[in-house]
Design an enzyme around this catalytic site. Structure first.
Site, PDB file in Angstrom:
ATOM      1  N   ASP A   1     -13.451  -6.532  -5.679  1.00  0.00           N
ATOM      2  CA  ASP A   1     -13.643  -6.828  -4.256  1.00  0.00           C
ATOM      3  C   ASP A   1     -14.994  -7.517  -4.123  1.00  0.00           C
ATOM      4  OD1 ASP A   1     -11.243  -5.579  -3.638  1.00  0.00           O
ATOM      5  OD2 ASP A   1     -12.184  -3.634  -3.281  1.00  0.00           O
TER       6      ASP A   1
ATOM      7  N   ASP B   1       0.856  -1.188   0.000  1.00  0.00           N
ATOM      8  CA  ASP B   1       0.000   0.000   0.000  1.00  0.00           C
ATOM      9  C   ASP B   1       0.889   1.232   0.000  1.00  0.00           C
ATOM     10  OD1 ASP B   1      -2.182  -1.583   0.068  1.00  0.00           O
ATOM     11  OD2 ASP B   1      -2.769  -1.100   2.134  1.00  0.00           O
TER      12      ASP B   1
END
Lengths: 252, 208
Positions: free
Chosen positions: A130, A11
């Protein structure tokens, strides 16, 4: 025979790796290039960078980050997060990314997939999904905006539609499993790999080394992505590959 | 000086980054004189065969590259750049390649039960002794392609098994092709590029 891929995910926020990473004694734990180089040394097959920078004006930072990483680290690099246009893809590919992953923006505008695939080739366009299991419908539902917003899309149907639009690979995160350390969502990947013929990368749920052979042996996925188990040094990539080799899974 | 042929194809910058990382003197160029004077030439490439040949034609580079090969300059084609070295692509009828290595370019059959494109790390098997190819024996390198080359066994230095035998390194005298991306293949890829650099240095030495 192609090797199964082990893929750490980083990230990145404003050019720094955000989540704690402490698997090696790096001088600067937040530097994406140092961390990427360390993963290359461990034997990572690919790296995924997720740009979690919230504000648009700071978006250039991810391009600079990829530019730097690509000058020191020589393996496939995938970048996702906040990609809204072919111009965004172009900037990242020019900086050294090999693939760009689209998620919410592709749900909003599915033509983004086809436009990217036409311009750069399908191999450069990854559709990130997702997905969360809906017990009522017994199917997987697509969420957007970092898993905050449900859509009325069925994950398997959306995957098929995305591939028809030209997505060359799917990166699918199980929201039910993410963060649980209870293993990958085998059922989700069985359904996905039966539905599409492009490579599928499994994401979400790794807690122990045997989770990797489990997903490769039970579902026909091509890669397995993980973040925290690698970042915190709970597992090294060579641990994972040793385990996979022992179980007869082909790895590099 | 190694010249990377600059003709608007995608991955040239990553190749340049790898050579810079290795400290190999290199430059991107589409300039005829610069290319002809180079000690070594690399032809990168991603995307579509015909579009790439048209782009080379537009820049008047087709004859220049043939001249480079003829004068014995070490030349390396990577991925689509390797395929462009061949005679032609069957699927597109009369689309001719550079014809520097005899052979053809064909699609990976869709009925092999393997995924197309062939994308990921695959294991090379050495087929002919050669200093560059030996670096890759039993090693995995990174591939992304839907077409592959068919050529005579003596020109195949290494190959991978993907339902069909896919030549991963081919060579005809001073012209070498790599189907994979050495610039994306980690340490082994960098070692292969270093070997090419050595080949360039040796050729340079023998010419003096």
């Amino acid at each position: 025979m192609l090797a199964k891929r082990i893929i750490p995910c980083l990230d990145v926020d404003h050019g720094r790796v955000k989540k704690g990473v402490n698997f090696v004694n790096l001088k600067d734990v937040g530097d994406p290039t140092d961390i990427a180089a360390a993963y290359q040394k461990q034997g990572a097959d690919e790296l995924v960078f997720l740009d979690i920078t919230a504000t648009n004006e700071k978006r250039k930072a991810i391009v600079d980050t990829i530019e730097k990483v690509a000058s020191q680290v020589f393996m496939p690099l995938t970048v996702g997060g906040g990609i809204h246009s072919v111009a965004d893809m172009m900037a990242l590919l020019k900086a050294g990314a090999d693939k760009t992953a689209v998620n919410s923006a592709a749900v909003q505008n599915p033509d983004l997939i086809s436009e990217g695939a036409e311009k750069f080739g399908s191999q450069c366009v990854v559709l990130a999904i997702d997905a969360k299991f809906n017990p009522q419908t017994q199917s997987y539902q697509v969420y957007v905006n970092g898993g905050r917003t449900p859509t009325n899309l069925d994950a398997i149907e959306w995957a098929k539609a995305g591939v028809a639009k030209g997505a060359g690979e799917l990166l699918v995160t199980s929201m039910d499993k993410d963060g649980t350390k209870s293993g990958y969502d085998i059922e989700l990947y069985k359904r996905l790999t039966a539905a599409v013929s492009v490579p599928v990368i499994a994401s979400g749920g790794v807690g122990k080394v045997t989770d990797f052979p489990e997903v490769f042996q039970q579902a026909d996925v091509d890669g397995a992505l993980a973040a925290s188990v690698f970042h915190f040094g709970e597992l090294t990539i060579s641990d994972v590959k040793k385990e996979l080799k022992k179980d007869g899974v082909i790895v590099r | 000086m190694i010249i990377i042929i600059d003709y608007d194809t995608g991955n040239t910058r990553n190749l340049k980054k790898a050579l810079d990382f290795l400290g190999v003197e290199n430059r991107l160029s589409a300039d005829r004189d610069e290319i002809l004077a180079a000690d070594g030439v690399i032809l990168p490439g991603v995307g579509a065969f015909k579009k790439a040949m048209d782009a080379l034609e537009d820049r008047n580079l087709v004859d220049v590259l043939r001249e480079v090969a003829k004068q014995g300059t070490p030349m390396l084609g990577i991925c689509l750049g390797m395929q462009l070295l061949l005679i032609g692509r069957l699927e597109f009828g009369d689309t001719k390649g550079l014809s520097l290595i005899s052979g053809e370019v064909v699609a990976i059959p869709s009925d092999l039960g393997v995924k197309v494109p062939h994308m990921g790390w695959d294991q090379n098997n050495l087929k002919q002794p050669d200093p560059i190819a030996e670096v890759f024996d039993k090693q995995y390198s990174y591939f992304v392609h839907s077409f592959y080359v068919k050529t005579a066994p003596e020109r195949i230095l290494a190959s991978v098994d993907y339902g069909v035998e896919i030549p991963s390194i081919v060579r005809q005298e001073n012209v070498i092709g790599m189907q994979f991306h050495p610039e994306k293949s980690g340490d082994v890829g960098l070692a292969g590029l270093t070997k090419f650099k050595e080949m360039v240095s040796n050729a340079d030495y023998s010419r003096n």
